[in-house]
Design a protein around this motif. Structure first.
Motif, short mmCIF file in Angstrom:
data_model
loop_
_atom_site.label_atom_id
_atom_site.label_comp_id
_atom_site.label_asym_id
_atom_site.label_seq_id
_atom_site.Cartn_x
_atom_site.Cartn_y
_atom_site.Cartn_z
N SER A 84 0.92 -1.40 0.01
CA SER A 84 -0.07 -0.03 -0.03
C SER A 84 0.62 1.31 -0.12
O SER A 84 0.48 2.34 -0.01
CB SER A 84 -0.96 0.13 1.29
OG SER A 84 -0.27 0.05 2.40
N CYS B 167 3.91 3.69 -1.54
CA CYS B 167 4.71 4.05 -2.95
C CYS B 167 6.30 3.77 -2.69
O CYS B 167 6.63 4.01 -1.41
CB CYS B 167 4.57 5.53 -3.34
SG CYS B 167 2.63 5.92 -3.43
N ASN C 54 2.84 0.71 -11.37
CA ASN C 54 2.09 2.08 -11.18
C ASN C 54 0.65 1.53 -11.63
O ASN C 54 -0.13 2.55 -11.58
CB ASN C 54 2.72 2.86 -12.28
CG ASN C 54 2.59 2.45 -13.58
OD1 ASN C 54 2.47 1.48 -14.00
ND2 ASN C 54 2.82 3.67 -14.49
N ARG C 55 0.24 0.22 -11.53
CA ARG C 55 -0.90 -0.33 -11.64
C ARG C 55 -1.58 -0.72 -10.53
O ARG C 55 -0.94 -1.39 -9.65
CB ARG C 55 -1.07 -1.15 -12.93
CG ARG C 55 -0.78 -0.63 -14.27
CD ARG C 55 -0.73 -1.71 -15.18
NE ARG C 55 -0.38 -1.18 -16.53
CZ ARG C 55 -1.14 -0.69 -17.50
NH1 ARG C 55 -2.48 -0.71 -17.04
NH2 ARG C 55 -0.81 -0.25 -18.59
N ASP C 56 -2.98 -0.47 -10.18
CA ASP C 56 -3.60 -1.17 -9.08
C ASP C 56 -4.08 -2.63 -9.44
O ASP C 56 -3.72 -3.12 -10.44
CB ASP C 56 -4.84 -0.46 -8.81
CG ASP C 56 -5.99 -0.18 -9.64
OD1 ASP C 56 -5.81 -1.20 -10.74
OD2 ASP C 56 -6.74 0.63 -9.58
N ASN D 286 -5.78 -0.67 -13.61
CA ASN D 286 -5.57 0.82 -13.62
C ASN D 286 -4.34 1.64 -13.28
O ASN D 286 -3.85 0.97 -12.12
CB ASN D 286 -6.77 1.31 -12.89
CG ASN D 286 -8.22 0.74 -13.56
OD1 ASN D 286 -8.39 0.39 -14.78
ND2 ASN D 286 -8.96 0.34 -12.90
N TRP E 207 -2.42 4.43 -11.51
CA TRP E 207 -2.84 5.09 -10.34
C TRP E 207 -2.89 6.50 -10.80
O TRP E 207 -2.01 6.93 -11.70
CB TRP E 207 -1.87 4.98 -9.10
CG TRP E 207 -1.87 3.72 -8.57
CD1 TRP E 207 -1.00 2.56 -8.72
CD2 TRP E 207 -2.70 3.52 -7.21
NE1 TRP E 207 -1.57 1.68 -7.94
CE2 TRP E 207 -2.57 1.90 -7.09
CE3 TRP E 207 -3.82 4.14 -6.84
CZ2 TRP E 207 -3.17 1.57 -5.91
CZ3 TRP E 207 -4.49 3.56 -5.79
CH2 TRP E 207 -4.01 2.14 -5.18
N GLU E 208 -3.78 7.45 -10.33
CA GLU E 208 -3.88 8.83 -10.69
C GLU E 208 -2.71 9.46 -10.53
O GLU E 208 -2.36 10.47 -11.18
CB GLU E 208 -5.25 9.36 -9.99
CG GLU E 208 -6.46 8.68 -10.28
CD GLU E 208 -7.67 9.41 -10.04
OE1 GLU E 208 -7.31 10.35 -8.94
OE2 GLU E 208 -8.73 9.16 -10.00
N ASP E 209 -2.13 9.34 -9.39
CA ASP E 209 -0.71 10.08 -9.25
C ASP E 209 0.44 9.49 -9.70
O ASP E 209 1.71 10.20 -9.87
CB ASP E 209 -0.45 10.01 -7.68
CG ASP E 209 -0.14 8.55 -6.93
OD1 ASP E 209 -0.16 7.64 -7.92
OD2 ASP E 209 -0.21 8.25 -6.02
N TYR F 68 4.72 4.65 -8.50
CA TYR F 68 5.13 3.20 -8.43
C TYR F 68 4.85 2.89 -7.00
O TYR F 68 5.43 3.40 -6.13
CB TYR F 68 6.34 2.62 -9.03
CG TYR F 68 6.24 2.89 -10.56
CD1 TYR F 68 6.13 1.76 -11.34
CD2 TYR F 68 6.47 4.08 -11.33
CE1 TYR F 68 6.16 1.66 -12.53
CE2 TYR F 68 6.45 3.96 -12.70
CZ TYR F 68 6.35 2.97 -13.34
OH TYR F 68 6.35 2.79 -14.67
N ARG F 69 4.16 1.60 -6.79
CA ARG F 69 4.13 1.01 -5.46
C ARG F 69 4.77 -0.27 -5.49
O ARG F 69 5.02 -0.69 -6.42
CB ARG F 69 2.44 0.99 -5.10
CG ARG F 69 2.01 2.15 -5.01
CD ARG F 69 0.37 2.26 -5.20
NE ARG F 69 -0.17 3.68 -4.75
CZ ARG F 69 -0.13 4.70 -5.35
NH1 ARG F 69 0.67 4.71 -6.52
NH2 ARG F 69 -0.67 5.91 -4.82
#
Length: 456
Positions: free
Chosen positions: A285, A287, A309-311, A315, A317-319, A322-323
């Motif tokens: 959860s 970044c 950088n996708r959920d 999709n 992420w709007e920001d 990268y997570r």
């Protein structure tokens, strides 16, 4: 034997501050270990390898989370607040190791007098329990004590040293020197008593002892000794994951899975001694920080497969950030041992350090994208090795400890700033915040324990 019932008394040990009336609260009729197999069942429990908790990752410069507030324990750690927990909350980073340590103390004290089994079999169980106890003490000291310095180790406060299964003891904090000596005493001759191959992926073997010794020496800044032990560990296992063969089941939905990647860290060919965290998905959860992202090139397969950088629906992420895609892995691994050896060489300006790095990196880039590192890739060899260490061990929980040791020697000079409600929280290179706060619950139950001074 009902193994869960056997160790139910452990609950009262977690704070090392048992109340005087504890005897009255121990459940009656529980099984007492008497045979060698009883004690063996206590050391083969898979929970022995799950003591770590990823709060150190949250404190490190590898993560970013704009949504954390200062009310949760993770939020307090992220902003390096004075305490992470309230008085009525348990600290998993403290409690869980001491829970497991109690079990190992029972084994250490009584296994040689157990019935059945040979003296050699009992000695092997004893060595295994001591190996676990050494690891727990190292882990606790790494978080709650200052970075090791030979000149101050005899006075720097560490953690309570619990070496016997005494549920009513109210320990004081030992010094860093005392805890370190106890760790080495536990590991004495362990490699001669433990098997070449452990019975399962959770238990220590000879290679695990070498790897643990390498890490301990490394964070004592005795780099040549660390390299010696790392080479011994690599002599037992030098396999690497070949990330060139990995591919996503779906590029648009990376969380679905990765083809050819080991199903879990226990099955990884790189594993030397498996260790996991109590919450290994915690950072999914979060970044990754901007400077960690900048460490990787676009062709680095570690960046491709470890972060996204996708959920989970695919999709972006709007920001655009990268997570963490992968869970954390606290295991002792082949890459860690290689990097320990490389750093020892780099600190002597030995260019063989680059050979080690390139043997690792060749597995982290597609063949057409791979370029060997040279001295031109950094101001000095050590900087090149430290950069590679950060890239490779981003999921290992070691970054916070590296920041801590490098800040102490003056190589980590960054001041981190995190802002909450227009208040800036800072972590400076000489900060007292590099030691974790002793849990308030522990302090309230045991007046013999002195808190860490974390006030700026």
């Amino acid at each position: 034997m009902k193994k869960i019932e056997l160790m139910i008394v452990v609950v009262a040990m977690v704070l090392l501050a048992a109340c005087d009336d504890f005897i009255d609260t121990v459940p009656k009729g529980k099984v007492i270990p008497t045979t060698m197999d009883d004690f063996k069942s206590m050391i083969i429990d898979v929970t022995a390898s799950s003591v770590a908790y990823p709060m150190a990752n949250v404190c490190s410069d590898d993560v970013f989370n704009k949504d954390l507030n200062g009310n949760s324990s993770a939020g307090k750690a992220y902003y390096w607040m004075e305490d992470f927990y309230k008085e009525n909350e348990k600290d998993p980073s403290w409690n869980t190791p001491y829970e497991q340590m109690y079990k190992m103390n029972v084994v250490v004290q009584y296994v040689m007098d157990s019935t059945e089994g040979t003296p050699e079999e009992k000695a092997a169980i004893l060595a295994e329990a001591k190996c676990w106890r050494a690891y727990y003490n190292w882990y606790l000291q790494s978080l709650y004590a200052p970075a090791y310095q030979a000149g101050t180790a005899s006075t720097d406060l560490s953690v309570p040293l619990a070496q016997v299964p005494d549920l009513e003891a109210k320990y004081s904090r030992a010094t860093v020197e005392q805890v370190t000596n106890a760790i080495w005493d536990d590991l004495k001759n362990a490699e001669t008593l433990l098997p070449e191959d452990a019975a399962n992926g959770y238990r220590p073997n000879k290679a695990a002892v070498y790897a643990l010794k390498a890490r301990i020496y490394f964070y004592m800044c005795e780099y040549d000794k660390a390299a010696e032990q790392a080479k011994l560990a690599l002599g037992k296992n030098s396999a690497l994951n070949d990330m060139r063969t990995w591919s996503f089941m779906s590029e648009e939905m990376p969380f679905v899975g990765i083809i050819n990647k080991p199903l879990n860290y226990r099955e990884s060919p790189e594993k030397i001694w498996f260790q996991e965290t109590g919450f290994n998905s915690m950072l999914t959860s979060y970044c990754i920080s901007d400077d960690l992202q900048a460490m990787y090139g676009a062709a680095d397969l570690r960046f491709k497969f470890w972060f996204t950088n996708r959920d989970r629906r695919g999709n972006i992420w709007e920001d655009g950030r990268y997570r963490f895609l992968q869970d954390l892995d606290y295991s002792f691994t082949v890459p860690e041992m290689m990097l320990i050896e490389a750093e020892a060489l780099a600190r002597k300006n030995d260019a063989k350090a680059l050979d080690i790095l390139n043997n690792l990196r060749v597995m982290r880039f597609k063949t057409e994208d791979y370029t060997p590192l040279t001295k031109a890739d950094g101001p000095d060899l050590l900087s090149i090795v430290l950069a590679e260490r950060r890239r490779e061990l981003a999921l290992s929980g070691l970054r916070w400890l590296d920041m801590k040791r490098l800040a102490k020697e003056g190589r980590y000079t960054k001041t981190l700033v995190r802002t909450l409600n227009e208040v800036d929280y800072k972590l400076e290179p000489d900060s007292k915040l590099y030691v974790f706060p002793i849990p308030p619950q522990v302090l309230s139950l045991n007046p013999n324990i002195i808190p860490n001074d974390r006030k700026q």
